[in-house]
Design a protein around this motif. Structure first.
Motif, PDB file in Angstrom:
ATOM      1  N   ARG A   1       2.223  44.067  33.919  1.00 48.62           N
ATOM      2  CA  ARG A   1       2.391  45.265  34.524  1.00 48.62           C
ATOM      3  C   ARG A   1       1.159  45.925  35.310  1.00 48.62           C
ATOM      4  NH1 ARG A   1       2.157  50.976  32.016  1.00 48.62           N
ATOM      5  NH2 ARG A   1       1.950  50.026  30.498  1.00 48.62           N
ATOM      6  N   GLU A   2      -0.217  45.716  33.969  1.00 46.26           N
ATOM      7  CA  GLU A   2      -1.148  46.098  34.306  1.00 46.26           C
ATOM      8  C   GLU A   2      -1.989  44.857  34.930  1.00 46.26           C
ATOM      9  OE1 GLU A   2      -2.753  49.131  34.204  1.00 46.26           O
ATOM     10  OE2 GLU A   2      -1.583  49.927  32.204  1.00 46.26           O
ATOM     11  N   GLY A   3      -1.613  43.475  34.706  1.00 47.80           N
ATOM     12  CA  GLY A   3      -2.318  42.936  35.377  1.00 47.80           C
ATOM     13  C   GLY A   3      -3.966  42.027  34.396  1.00 47.80           C
ATOM     14  N   SER A   4      -3.655  42.859  32.879  1.00 45.30           N
ATOM     15  CA  SER A   4      -4.585  42.596  32.052  1.00 45.30           C
ATOM     16  C   SER A   4      -3.963  42.676  30.727  1.00 45.30           C
ATOM     17  CB  SER A   4      -5.604  43.368  31.972  1.00 45.30           C
ATOM     18  OG  SER A   4      -5.432  44.598  32.238  1.00 45.30           O
ATOM     19  N   THR A   5      -5.516  42.293  29.515  1.00 45.42           N
ATOM     20  CA  THR A   5      -4.965  42.531  28.416  1.00 45.42           C
ATOM     21  C   THR A   5      -5.360  44.211  28.204  1.00 45.42           C
ATOM     22  OG1 THR A   5      -6.854  42.003  27.594  1.00 45.42           O
ATOM     23  CG2 THR A   5      -4.940  40.378  27.129  1.00 45.42           C
ATOM     24  N   ILE A   6      -4.492  44.953  26.981  1.00 45.81           N
ATOM     25  CA  ILE A   6      -4.388  45.888  27.116  1.00 45.81           C
ATOM     26  C   ILE A   6      -4.230  46.776  24.933  1.00 45.81           C
ATOM     27  CG2 ILE A   6      -3.392  47.582  29.344  1.00 45.81           C
ATOM     28  CD1 ILE A   6      -0.850  47.813  27.533  1.00 45.81           C
ATOM     29  N   SER A   7      -5.218  47.684  24.517  1.00 45.47           N
ATOM     30  CA  SER A   7      -5.512  47.663  23.131  1.00 45.47           C
ATOM     31  C   SER A   7      -3.926  47.875  22.277  1.00 45.47           C
ATOM     32  CB  SER A   7      -6.592  48.494  22.738  1.00 45.47           C
ATOM     33  OG  SER A   7      -6.073  49.907  23.028  1.00 45.47           O
ATOM     34  N   LYS A   8      -4.417  46.866  20.942  1.00 41.75           N
ATOM     35  CA  LYS A   8      -2.259  47.583  20.422  1.00 41.75           C
ATOM     36  C   LYS A   8      -3.101  49.104  20.279  1.00 41.75           C
ATOM     37  CE  LYS A   8      -2.179  43.592  18.098  1.00 41.75           C
ATOM     38  NZ  LYS A   8      -1.746  42.965  16.803  1.00 41.75           N
ATOM     39  N   ARG A   9      -4.606  49.399  20.410  1.00 43.37           N
ATOM     40  CA  ARG A   9      -4.076  51.133  19.719  1.00 43.37           C
ATOM     41  C   ARG A   9      -3.578  51.919  21.324  1.00 43.37           C
ATOM     42  NH1 ARG A   9      -9.212  51.972  20.102  1.00 43.37           N
ATOM     43  NH2 ARG A   9     -10.365  50.308  19.725  1.00 43.37           N
ATOM     44  N   LYS A  10      -3.698  51.632  22.014  1.00 43.51           N
ATOM     45  CA  LYS A  10      -3.193  52.158  22.787  1.00 43.51           C
ATOM     46  C   LYS A  10      -2.096  52.445  22.649  1.00 43.51           C
ATOM     47  CE  LYS A  10      -4.266  52.824  28.115  1.00 43.51           C
ATOM     48  NZ  LYS A  10      -5.126  51.795  29.703  1.00 43.51           N
ATOM     49  N   LYS A  11      -1.030  51.281  22.478  1.00 46.92           N
ATOM     50  CA  LYS A  11       0.008  51.740  22.596  1.00 46.92           C
ATOM     51  C   LYS A  11       0.740  51.882  20.894  1.00 46.92           C
ATOM     52  CE  LYS A  11       2.529  49.359  24.939  1.00 46.92           C
ATOM     53  NZ  LYS A  11       3.105  49.960  26.550  1.00 46.92           N
ATOM     54  N   ASP A  12      -0.153  52.256  20.304  1.00 41.89           N
ATOM     55  CA  ASP A  12       0.463  52.257  19.240  1.00 41.89           C
ATOM     56  C   ASP A  12       0.865  51.352  18.609  1.00 41.89           C
ATOM     57  OD1 ASP A  12       0.298  54.034  16.880  1.00 41.89           O
ATOM     58  OD2 ASP A  12       1.898  55.061  17.816  1.00 41.89           O
ATOM     59  N   TRP A  13       0.588  49.835  18.718  1.00 40.13           N
ATOM     60  CA  TRP A  13       0.747  48.940  18.181  1.00 40.13           C
ATOM     61  C   TRP A  13       0.239  48.176  17.263  1.00 40.13           C
ATOM     62  CZ3 TRP A  13       3.353  46.102  23.249  1.00 40.13           C
ATOM     63  CH2 TRP A  13       4.612  46.301  23.688  1.00 40.13           C
ATOM     64  N   THR A  14      -0.564  49.087  16.072  1.00 42.01           N
ATOM     65  CA  THR A  14      -0.956  48.248  15.030  1.00 42.01           C
ATOM     66  C   THR A  14      -0.763  48.318  14.072  1.00 42.01           C
ATOM     67  OG1 THR A  14      -1.748  51.019  14.619  1.00 42.01           O
ATOM     68  CG2 THR A  14      -3.383  49.444  16.119  1.00 42.01           C
ATOM     69  N   ARG A  15       0.727  48.630  14.040  1.00 34.45           N
ATOM     70  CA  ARG A  15       1.005  48.308  12.490  1.00 34.45           C
ATOM     71  C   ARG A  15       2.566  47.789  12.434  1.00 34.45           C
ATOM     72  NH1 ARG A  15       0.529  53.207  14.508  1.00 34.45           N
ATOM     73  NH2 ARG A  15       2.310  54.802  13.916  1.00 34.45           N
ATOM     74  N   ARG A  16       3.117  47.672  10.904  1.00 39.02           N
ATOM     75  CA  ARG A  16       5.250  46.908  11.801  1.00 39.02           C
ATOM     76  C   ARG A  16       5.382  48.515  11.013  1.00 39.02           C
ATOM     77  NH1 ARG A  16       8.012  43.933   7.335  1.00 39.02           N
ATOM     78  NH2 ARG A  16      10.065  44.230   7.906  1.00 39.02           N
ATOM     79  N   VAL A  17       6.436  48.811  12.445  1.00 39.88           N
ATOM     80  CA  VAL A  17       7.387  49.735  12.333  1.00 39.88           C
ATOM     81  C   VAL A  17       8.699  49.599  12.509  1.00 39.88           C
ATOM     82  CG1 VAL A  17       8.057  51.861  13.574  1.00 39.88           C
ATOM     83  CG2 VAL A  17       5.402  51.350  13.921  1.00 39.88           C
ATOM     84  N   GLY A  18       9.253  50.106  11.193  1.00 38.77           N
ATOM     85  CA  GLY A  18      10.183  48.926  11.066  1.00 38.77           C
ATOM     86  C   GLY A  18      10.512  47.363  11.067  1.00 38.77           C
ATOM     87  N   ASN A  19      10.766  46.570  12.136  1.00 35.72           N
ATOM     88  CA  ASN A  19      10.976  45.602  12.169  1.00 35.72           C
ATOM     89  C   ASN A  19      10.125  44.711  13.106  1.00 35.72           C
ATOM     90  OD1 ASN A  19      12.502  44.477  10.219  1.00 35.72           O
ATOM     91  ND2 ASN A  19      14.280  44.826  10.968  1.00 35.72           N
TER      92      ASN A  19
END
Ligand code: CTP
Ligand code: MG
Length: 335
Positions: A263-281
């Motif tokens: 979608r962005e045509g690039s990498t984005i940071s995990k922090r920006k998406k809040d994908w830095t830790r396990r949530v549920g599965n």
């Protein structure tokens, strides 16, 4: 980590173009297979319209996104415009109808993550999965097909990567590895990142196509016939791209911090998406953002065991591409 990533490609890489192209061509479905798929879709449409006159059938997945290899099953979406529709009831009814029309192995899987009816058509020999109102999948199918029209190297690369993933048995989401859809997005992202870029970011250009599905706005530039020369400044050949693709996923990608985003045509940071830790599965060990359902990480199926398997396979493939005298055989050796 990045040392190997800047290692120079082997000098004889271009001798591998012909064998890779041969593999690609051997995987392309013949025209008569496409005709049989159309024939099956038409007969299903007739059956469905008797019960639901307003309903429509759409092909999605590899039979419609141009990334389908020969002898694939087909994916069909039944679109019914009815706000209070009960999917399970419709699926069971549909299974009934199909059963009485002599289709084989009819099975309603109402409790799957994506509920479907499975069937096999004895006339064409094709197997088919039918889901209900999965319109986002129909739209992401169009996005992938439009990308494929821009530069032929995408289809070549994706066929080779899918063939490799199937041979190495890392294309099994129920085992914690990635879907074909995820591998194609990885290929698109990779070609957006080449310099000069081989693919543009269609969601970053003023939209010429726009639909809203389940509250998600899906908009992108779809006049791809105007982008046919987009990648022409980049002369990289398929063998070089296969080498670079595996090197990127083996040594270049920052698994700890980066999300790939078509979608962005690039990498984005995990922090920006809040994908830095396990949530549920959802463990977010390899992060691949869905182009429309942006809260959806296609890598969420990957766990701490399968991430090691996956990265091990990327490293194996990168080593073979760099050093093996016969990469086209070794790469696809069955696991
Ligand atoms: N899909 C999706 N979200 C996922 C997985 C799949 O929206 N997490 C949709 C996509 O539209 C995809 C289709 O379902 O094209 C089929 O998925 P998949 O079986 O992974 O891909 P195919 O392209 O059909 O690959 P194959 O040739 O292996 O069947
Ligand atoms: Mg499929």
């Amino acid at each position: 980590r990045n040392l190997k990533w800047i290692i120079k490609c082997r000098g004889d890489i271009d001798t591998l173009n012909a064998p890779f192209l041969e593999i690609y061509e051997s995987l392309i479905p013949p025209e008569e297979e496409k005709a049989k798929q159309k024939q099956l879709l038409a007969s299903l449409e007739k059956l469905v319209c008797k019960e639901w006159p307003e309903a429509r059938l759409y092909l999605y997945g590899s039979c419609a996104n141009s990334f389908g290899v020969s002898k694939s099953d087909i994916d069909v979406c039944l679109a019914i415009n009815d706000a209070d529709l009960n999917k399970s009831e419709v699926l069971l009814k549909l299974a009934d109808i199909l059963q009485s029309d002599n289709l084989q192995n009819v099975q309603a899987l109402t409790r799957a993550r994506v509920p479907i009816v499975k069937l096999r058509d004895p006339v064409t020999g094709i197997s088919c999965d039918i889901c209900i109102n999965n319109v986002l999948a129909v739209v992401n199918t169009k996005l992938l097909r439009d990308y494929a029209e821009i530069d032929g190297r995408l289809r070549q690369l994706a066929f080779i990567v899918k063939h490799w993933a199937k041979s190495r048995r890392i294309n099994e989401t129920y085992q914690g590895t990635l879907s074909s859809y995820a591998y194609v997005l990885m290929c698109i992202h990779f070609l957006q990142q080449r310099r000069p870029a081989i693919l543009p970011c269609l969601q970053g250009i003023e939209a010429t196509y726009s639909v809203t599905v389940e509250d998600v706005e899906c908009a992108f530039f779809d006049q791809v016939e105007n982008l046919r020369n987009f990648g022409s400044h980049n002369k990289e050949t398929i063998a070089h791209l296969v080498w670079a693709f595996f090197s990127y996923w083996a040594y270049g990608h920052d698994y700890a911090n980066s999300v790939i985003s078509v979608r962005e045509g690039s990498t984005i940071s995990k922090r920006k998406k809040d994908w830095t830790r396990r949530v549920g599965n959802d463990r977010h060990l390899i992060c691949i953002e869905d182009p429309f359902e942006t809260s959806h990480d296609l890598g969420r199926v990957v766990d701490k065991f399968s991430i090691r398997v996956l990265r091990g396979e990327f490293e194996r493939a990168a080593e073979i591409m760099q050093h093996d005298p016969n990469p086209c055989i070794k790469l696809f050796e069955p696991y």
